[in-house]
Scaffold this active site. Structure first.
Site, short mmCIF file in Angstrom:
data_model
loop_
_atom_site.label_atom_id
_atom_site.label_comp_id
_atom_site.label_asym_id
_atom_site.label_seq_id
_atom_site.Cartn_x
_atom_site.Cartn_y
_atom_site.Cartn_z
N LEU A 1 -15.30 -3.32 3.47
CA LEU A 1 -13.94 -3.77 3.72
C LEU A 1 -13.70 -3.80 5.25
CD1 LEU A 1 -11.11 -4.49 2.54
CD2 LEU A 1 -10.57 -2.05 2.61
N LEU B 1 -9.98 2.00 -3.39
CA LEU B 1 -9.71 3.10 -2.45
C LEU B 1 -8.92 4.21 -3.12
CD1 LEU B 1 -8.86 1.25 0.90
CD2 LEU B 1 -11.06 2.07 0.09
N ASN B 2 -7.99 3.87 -4.01
CA ASN B 2 -7.23 4.92 -4.71
C ASN B 2 -8.18 5.88 -5.42
OD1 ASN B 2 -4.84 3.67 -3.97
ND2 ASN B 2 -4.61 2.60 -5.94
N GLU C 1 -11.44 5.94 4.75
CA GLU C 1 -10.56 5.80 3.57
C GLU C 1 -9.10 5.92 3.96
OE1 GLU C 1 -11.25 5.21 0.45
OE2 GLU C 1 -13.39 5.65 0.20
P1 TGC Z 1 0.49 -3.90 1.83
O1 TGC Z 1 1.49 -4.96 2.07
O2 TGC Z 1 0.89 -2.49 1.83
O3 TGC Z 1 -0.26 -4.18 0.44
C1 TGC Z 1 -0.88 -5.43 0.13
C2 TGC Z 1 -0.99 -5.53 -1.37
O4 TGC Z 1 -1.75 -4.42 -1.88
C3 TGC Z 1 -0.93 -3.62 -2.74
N1 TGC Z 1 -1.25 -2.21 -2.44
C4 TGC Z 1 -1.91 -1.43 -3.27
N2 TGC Z 1 -2.40 -1.64 -4.50
C5 TGC Z 1 -3.04 -0.63 -5.10
N3 TGC Z 1 -3.24 0.56 -4.48
C6 TGC Z 1 -2.79 0.81 -3.23
N4 TGC Z 1 -3.03 1.97 -2.65
C7 TGC Z 1 -2.08 -0.21 -2.57
N5 TGC Z 1 -1.50 -0.32 -1.36
C8 TGC Z 1 -0.99 -1.55 -1.29
C9 TGC Z 1 0.49 -3.97 -2.41
O5 TGC Z 1 1.34 -3.74 -3.50
C10 TGC Z 1 0.35 -5.44 -2.08
O6 TGC Z 1 0.22 -6.14 -3.29
P2 TGC Z 1 0.85 -7.63 -3.46
O7 TGC Z 1 0.51 -7.99 -4.87
O8 TGC Z 1 2.30 -7.47 -3.18
O9 TGC Z 1 0.14 -8.46 -2.43
O10 TGC Z 1 -0.70 -4.13 2.83
P3 TGC Z 1 -0.77 -3.81 4.35
O11 TGC Z 1 -1.72 -4.79 4.95
O12 TGC Z 1 0.59 -3.68 4.95
O13 TGC Z 1 -1.47 -2.37 4.22
C11 TGC Z 1 -1.24 -1.40 5.14
C12 TGC Z 1 -2.06 -0.14 4.79
C13 TGC Z 1 -2.04 0.75 6.00
C14 TGC Z 1 -1.39 0.58 3.65
C15 TGC Z 1 -3.49 -0.45 4.36
O14 TGC Z 1 -4.00 -1.51 4.98
C16 TGC Z 1 -4.42 0.74 4.41
O15 TGC Z 1 -4.51 1.53 3.47
N6 TGC Z 1 -5.25 0.86 5.51
C17 TGC Z 1 -6.32 1.83 5.55
C18 TGC Z 1 -7.65 1.11 5.40
C19 TGC Z 1 -8.65 1.90 4.63
O16 TGC Z 1 -8.35 2.88 3.95
N7 TGC Z 1 -9.89 1.48 4.68
C20 TGC Z 1 -10.92 2.14 3.93
C21 TGC Z 1 -12.22 1.38 4.00
S1 TGC Z 1 -13.39 1.95 2.81
C22 TGC Z 1 -13.94 3.41 3.42
O17 TGC Z 1 -13.49 3.94 4.38
C23 TGC Z 1 -15.04 4.04 2.64
S2 TGC Z 1 -15.61 5.54 3.27
C24 TGC Z 1 -16.29 6.10 1.82
C25 TGC Z 1 -17.16 7.22 1.90
O18 TGC Z 1 -18.21 7.19 2.60
O19 TGC Z 1 -16.88 8.20 1.15
P1 FAD Z 2 -8.45 1.99 13.94
O1 FAD Z 2 -7.79 1.28 12.82
O2 FAD Z 2 -8.82 1.21 15.15
O3 FAD Z 2 -7.61 3.26 14.32
C1 FAD Z 2 -7.81 4.01 15.54
C2 FAD Z 2 -6.69 5.05 15.65
O4 FAD Z 2 -5.42 4.39 15.70
C3 FAD Z 2 -6.61 5.99 14.45
O5 FAD Z 2 -6.26 7.28 14.88
C4 FAD Z 2 -5.47 5.42 13.62
O6 FAD Z 2 -4.82 6.41 12.82
C5 FAD Z 2 -4.55 4.87 14.69
N1 FAD Z 2 -3.71 3.76 14.22
C6 FAD Z 2 -4.10 2.53 13.78
N2 FAD Z 2 -3.05 1.79 13.44
C7 FAD Z 2 -1.95 2.54 13.66
C8 FAD Z 2 -0.55 2.33 13.49
N3 FAD Z 2 -0.06 1.19 12.99
N4 FAD Z 2 0.28 3.33 13.83
C9 FAD Z 2 -0.20 4.50 14.31
N5 FAD Z 2 -1.51 4.77 14.49
C10 FAD Z 2 -2.37 3.80 14.16
N6 FAD Z 2 -15.31 1.27 5.69
C11 FAD Z 2 -15.71 0.52 4.64
O7 FAD Z 2 -15.16 -0.56 4.38
N7 FAD Z 2 -16.71 0.94 3.82
C12 FAD Z 2 -17.36 2.11 4.02
O8 FAD Z 2 -18.26 2.48 3.25
C13 FAD Z 2 -16.99 2.92 5.15
N8 FAD Z 2 -17.67 4.06 5.43
C14 FAD Z 2 -17.41 4.72 6.59
C15 FAD Z 2 -18.22 5.81 6.98
C16 FAD Z 2 -17.99 6.47 8.19
C17 FAD Z 2 -18.89 7.58 8.61
C18 FAD Z 2 -16.88 6.09 8.99
C19 FAD Z 2 -16.58 6.82 10.27
C20 FAD Z 2 -16.08 5.04 8.61
C21 FAD Z 2 -16.33 4.33 7.43
N9 FAD Z 2 -15.57 3.20 7.07
C22 FAD Z 2 -15.93 2.44 5.98
C23 FAD Z 2 -14.54 2.70 7.96
C24 FAD Z 2 -13.23 3.48 7.93
O9 FAD Z 2 -12.50 3.23 6.75
C25 FAD Z 2 -12.44 3.14 9.17
O10 FAD Z 2 -13.10 3.75 10.27
C26 FAD Z 2 -10.99 3.61 9.10
O11 FAD Z 2 -10.27 2.91 8.11
C27 FAD Z 2 -10.26 3.48 10.45
O12 FAD Z 2 -10.44 2.21 11.00
P2 FAD Z 2 -10.95 2.04 12.55
O13 FAD Z 2 -12.15 2.89 12.69
O14 FAD Z 2 -11.05 0.61 12.82
O15 FAD Z 2 -9.82 2.72 13.40
#
Ligand code: TGC
Ligand code: FAD
Length: 398
Positions: free
Chosen positions: A136, A250-251, A374
């Site tokens: 993602l 992600l949930n 996440e």
């Molecule tokens: P937003 O307008 O809030 O939402 C867009 C659409 O998505 C729906 N939605 C959800 N649906 C299910 N579960 C959720 N938690 C949902 N949150 C939002 C929402 O209802 C909407 O649907 P629709 O039908 O109206 O279009 O979207 P936004 O762009 O404003 O989102 C903002 C934010 C901050 C909430 C979101 O982008 C966010 O959660 N950012 C964090 C990104 C993140 O968590 N990345 C993870 C990457 S994967 C990873 O890190 C794997 S590490 C794994 C490992 O090694 O263990």
């Molecule tokens: P940024 O989004 O650039 O954020 C940098 C800083 O700014 C953070 O402190 C953040 O909280 C802050 N920030 C950003 N926006 C705002 C705002 N609006 N207001 C206030 N503060 C803000 N992703 C995948 O898709 N799949 C994976 O398998 C995966 N595995 C990972 C494994 C590791 C070891 C790591 C480190 C990351 C992994 N990720 C993965 C990515 C991870 O989900 C992202 O690193 C994370 O979502 C943060 O994004 P970023 O690193 O671009 O930081």
């Protein structure tokens, strides 16, 4: 009056049913006998032992909630969380492998996949024969995945993907990847996010490894690079559209992480307790002093609240009564608290806390990643803030 349990102060394990307890005990036995002996070397030499996938698969620990028809064991959400707790008690990197395989690869195939996709991939993912990853995040789009620039354009019999994903757990060792891209069926369409299953060996698809991580060193991390990659129609999720698809995955993963953090925190607390009882300074155990005692009291208080939060969320998920904001609350609280506990436990070990042998600094640096991925600690705060106030604060528009 029953005895006070210093590891489970509110006796949460006594709330578990027999099935959940059995899965927890299987995971605990495996983690302690098979993972713990590998942990220090794995961390210091950046080794993810590929046998781990098969071993976990044999025990039913991969995608445990998956329907047995597709190779899962049909475990409850609570049981899935308990497995994450046991695996992360050893190393957040091993839990990351398990979380990605289970919540970010098997879950979307189960939820959004066609019958053919489920039959083709799920049993082999469940057994650990093949490994999956989830793309993602992009180099320029992490917290804001909605701005992603990876594209998928329709062509005869499939789609052409271009772009790059970064920070992808398991990608260098993966056989399959779930990738989210902005897709256009026709030239003038508004792009919409869709999910694709990419496979190792597809022309133009590569997964270079990310080197020199200082955290989660036993977890393999890399990129997913797409240069005109042809993905056939049969590898596309047919119906799911928009960010809802990846967010649903992600949930599930964030919930597992909330439990995983409990295991890491418990490990650090138990190690710190033992250390201050064994180590003497000024003629008495360090633990005879007031400051170490209240540090341990604070740790146990936080761990107890983390255990109860995770358990309650698991039950709500099992009953289908969870909301994603509950998951944000638990992920943010439990990982943030686990990181605080690991830092204090590291300090209580003095100089010995700097070596890998005591393994608290290992958890401490791992948890820095867990607090970031996440959804960062602050992003989950903003997700909760939006629910509480009704005002989104991610963008300046308010
Ligand atoms: P937003 O307008 O809030 O939402 C867009 C659409 O998505 C729906 N939605 C959800 N649906 C299910 N579960 C959720 N938690 C949902 N949150 C939002 C929402 O209802 C909407 O649907 P629709 O039908 O109206 O279009 O979207 P936004 O762009 O404003 O989102 C903002 C934010 C901050 C909430 C979101 O982008 C966010 O959660 N950012 C964090 C990104 C993140 O968590 N990345 C993870 C990457 S994967 C990873 O890190 C794997 S590490 C794994 C490992 O090694 O263990
Ligand atoms: P940024 O989004 O650039 O954020 C940098 C800083 O700014 C953070 O402190 C953040 O909280 C802050 N920030 C950003 N926006 C705002 C705002 N609006 N207001 C206030 N503060 C803000 N992703 C995948 O898709 N799949 C994976 O398998 C995966 N595995 C990972 C494994 C590791 C070891 C790591 C480190 C990351 C992994 N990720 C993965 C990515 C991870 O989900 C992202 O690193 C994370 O979502 C943060 O994004 P970023 O690193 O671009 O930081």
């Amino acid at each position: 009056n029953s005895q006070f349990n210093i590891d489970d102060a509110y006796l949460f394990e006594s709330e578990l049913n027999e099935d959940d307890k059995m899965i927890m005990e299987t995971a605990r036995e495996y983690a302690q006998t098979k993972l713990e002996p590998r942990a220090l070397k794995g961390n210091q030499e950046e080794i993810f032992d590929m046998d781990i996938a098969k071993e976990m698969g044999d025990l039913g620990l991969l995608g445990a909630t998956t329907d047995p028809k597709y190779g899962g064991v049909g475990a409850s959400q609570t049981a899935y969380g308990l497995v994450a707790r046991e695996v992360e008690r050893v190393d957040s990197g091993y839990r990351s492998f398990m979380s990605v395989q289970s919540s970010l690869v098997m879950y979307p195939i189960s939820q959004f996949g066609t019958e053919e996709q489920k039959e083709r991939f799920l049993p082999r993912l469940a057994s650990g024969e093949i490994i999956g990853c989830f793309g993602l995040t992009e180099p320029d789009h992490g917290s804001d995945p909605g701005s992603m620039v990876t594209t998928a354009v329709k062509t005869d019999g499939g789609w052409i993907l271009n772009g790059a994903k970064m920070w992808i757990t398991n990608s260098p060792i993966s056989d399959v990847g779930i990738v989210w891209a902005k897709a256009k069926e026709h030239k003038d369409d508004k792009p919409v996010i869709r999910g694709f299953i990419v496979e190792k060996g597809m022309d133009g698809y590569s997964c270079p490894a990310t080197k020199h991580k200082m955290s989660l060193r036993a977890s393999s991390t890399g990129e997913m690079v797409f240069e005109d990659v042809f993905v056939p129609d049969e590898n596309v999720f047919p119906d799911i559209r928009g960010l809802k698809g990846p967010f649903m995955c992600l949930n599930s993963a964030r919930y597992g992480i909330a439990w995983g953090a409990v295991g890491a925190a418990e490990f650090c607390y138990q190690k710190a307790r033992q250390y201050v009882l064994d180590r003497k300074q000024f003629g008495q155990p360090i633990g005879a002093n007031q400051l170490p005692q209240t540090k341990l009291a604070n740790m146990l208080t936080e761990i107890t609240s983390m255990q109860l939060l995770a358990l309650r969320l698991g039950k709500l998920k099992d009953e289908g009564r969870d909301h994603h904001a509950m998951t944000s609350l638990a992920k943010r609280n439990n990982v943030g608290k686990a990181l605080d506990i690991a830092r204090v436990a590291r300090d209580m070990h003095g100089g010995n806390g700097i070596t890998g042998e005591y393994r608290v600094i290992h958890h401490m640096v791992n948890l820095e990643s867990v607090n970031t991925y996440e959804g960062t600690y602050d992003i989950h705060g903003l997700i909760l803030g939006r629910e509480i106030t009704g005002i989104q604060s991610f963008t300046p528009k308010g």
